[in-house]
Motif scaffolding. Structure first.
Motif, PDB file in Angstrom:
ATOM      1  N   THR A  38      -6.669   6.167  -1.905  1.00 45.03           N
ATOM      2  CA  THR A  38      -5.296   6.653  -2.037  1.00 45.03           C
ATOM      3  C   THR A  38      -4.996   7.647  -0.922  1.00 45.03           C
ATOM      4  O   THR A  38      -5.730   8.603  -0.721  1.00 45.03           O
ATOM      5  CB  THR A  38      -5.111   7.336  -3.401  1.00 45.03           C
ATOM      6  N   GLN A  87       0.826  -1.210   0.000  1.00 46.10           N
ATOM      7  CA  GLN A  87       0.000   0.000   0.000  1.00 46.10           C
ATOM      8  C   GLN A  87       0.857   1.257   0.000  1.00 46.10           C
ATOM      9  O   GLN A  87       0.544   2.230  -0.686  1.00 46.10           O
ATOM     10  CB  GLN A  87      -0.964  -0.006   1.191  1.00 46.10           C
ATOM     11  N   LYS A 137       1.059   6.868  -6.754  1.00 44.90           N
ATOM     12  CA  LYS A 137      -0.052   7.764  -7.091  1.00 44.90           C
ATOM     13  C   LYS A 137       0.283   9.215  -6.744  1.00 44.90           C
ATOM     14  O   LYS A 137      -0.059  10.139  -7.495  1.00 44.90           O
ATOM     15  CB  LYS A 137      -1.313   7.316  -6.360  1.00 44.90           C
ATOM     16  N   THR A 138       0.955   9.427  -5.621  1.00 42.84           N
ATOM     17  CA  THR A 138       1.330  10.780  -5.216  1.00 42.84           C
ATOM     18  C   THR A 138       2.292  11.396  -6.234  1.00 42.84           C
ATOM     19  O   THR A 138       2.101  12.532  -6.679  1.00 42.84           O
ATOM     20  CB  THR A 138       1.968  10.762  -3.809  1.00 42.84           C
ATOM     21  N   LYS A 153     -12.253  10.087  -4.619  1.00 38.17           N
ATOM     22  CA  LYS A 153     -12.440   9.215  -5.779  1.00 38.17           C
ATOM     23  C   LYS A 153     -13.288   9.913  -6.829  1.00 38.17           C
ATOM     24  O   LYS A 153     -14.190  10.677  -6.508  1.00 38.17           O
ATOM     25  CB  LYS A 153     -13.101   7.909  -5.351  1.00 38.17           C
ATOM     26  N   ASN A 164       1.178   8.937   1.781  1.00 36.93           N
ATOM     27  CA  ASN A 164       0.871   7.927   2.794  1.00 36.93           C
ATOM     28  C   ASN A 164       0.358   8.538   4.086  1.00 36.93           C
ATOM     29  O   ASN A 164       0.483   7.954   5.148  1.00 36.93           O
ATOM     30  CB  ASN A 164       2.079   7.024   3.054  1.00 36.93           C
ATOM     31  N   ALA A 189      -7.230   4.374 -10.072  1.00 32.20           N
ATOM     32  CA  ALA A 189      -7.169   4.427  -8.609  1.00 32.20           C
ATOM     33  C   ALA A 189      -8.548   4.670  -8.007  1.00 32.20           C
ATOM     34  O   ALA A 189      -8.854   4.180  -6.923  1.00 32.20           O
ATOM     35  CB  ALA A 189      -6.198   5.513  -8.159  1.00 32.20           C
ATOM     36  N   TYR A 202       2.101   1.746  -3.575  1.00 31.86           N
ATOM     37  CA  TYR A 202       1.044   2.244  -4.458  1.00 31.86           C
ATOM     38  C   TYR A 202       0.695   3.693  -4.148  1.00 31.86           C
ATOM     39  O   TYR A 202       0.495   4.501  -5.055  1.00 31.86           O
ATOM     40  CB  TYR A 202      -0.201   1.355  -4.363  1.00 31.86           C
ATOM     41  N   ASN A 203       0.605   4.041  -2.872  1.00 31.13           N
ATOM     42  CA  ASN A 203       0.280   5.424  -2.510  1.00 31.13           C
ATOM     43  C   ASN A 203       1.363   6.391  -2.978  1.00 31.13           C
ATOM     44  O   ASN A 203       1.058   7.483  -3.472  1.00 31.13           O
ATOM     45  CB  ASN A 203       0.072   5.556  -1.004  1.00 31.13           C
TER      46      ASN A 203
END
Length: 192
Positions: free
Chosen positions: A124, A51, A58-59, A136, A128, A117, A54-55
């Motif tokens: 997300t 996680q 995305k950031t 979303k 973190n 996402a 992935y976070n």
């Protein structure tokens, strides 16, 4: 090479920062997928590590989006230096097409990632940080939709590498075959 034949300092900085971020994100994404596969295979990886990866992806993707929009705005308000007069028309067309394809992928890929996402769980967390939850988008919350959008987003990494290969090959051709100094327009320490 005169200053009028070079890109502006802002354009040069954005070019190199985005180049490093884009290529780095492709390889980071592949590593991220390996982490997930290791987790599902019962390997020595925790869900928190996956996680986190992935976070962060995305950031940084949102940072790339912001920088790319800024770069596009800069480009539209600060025209690029003219191409050398001796360039063939097909080379001019290829240079222009590749240039705009980069903008499309630099903006489209993060937007596609945002859509993917938005269809995935969990939400997300930017940087973190549980206090910075990315809202979303109103997209279907189905595994099928997330799978398709995720696959399209992932394929974009190959497009980045393909465009990069073309771009580097053209730059090297101009530097070592044409010897027209074109590469010096974008490399800070190279003056032509």
């Amino acid at each position: 090479m005169s200053d009028s034949q070079r890109y502006t300092g802002v354009a040069i900085a954005l070019h190199w920062v985005l180049a490093v971020l884009l290529v780095g994100m492709v390889f980071y994404a592949w590593n991220m997928e390996e982490l997930k596969e290791t987790l599902f295979a019962g390997g020595d990886v925790t869900i928190s590590e996956v996680q986190f990866a992935y976070n962060m992806h995305k950031t940084v993707g949102l940072l790339i989006l912001a920088l790319s929009v800024g770069r596009l705005a800069w480009r539209l308000t600060h025209p690029a230096p003219a191409l050398p007069e001796g360039m063939a028309s097909w080379e001019r067309l290829a240079a222009t097409a590749t240039h705009w394809a980069f903008y499309a992928i630099m903006i489209g890929l993060p937007l596609g990632g945002l859509v993917a996402a938005s269809a995935a769980e969990p939400p997300t967390l930017l940087f973190n940080n549980p206090d910075l939850v990315l809202p979303k988008l109103p997209v279907p919350q189905t595994e099928g939709f997330q799978s398709v959008t995720g696959s399209v987003h992932g394929a974009g990494g190959w497009v980045i590498l393909g465009l990069l290969g073309l771009h580097v090959a053209a730059a090297l051709k101009h530097q070592f075959i044409n010897k027209d100094g074109l590469i010096g327009r974008m490399i800070p320490f190279l003056k032509g």
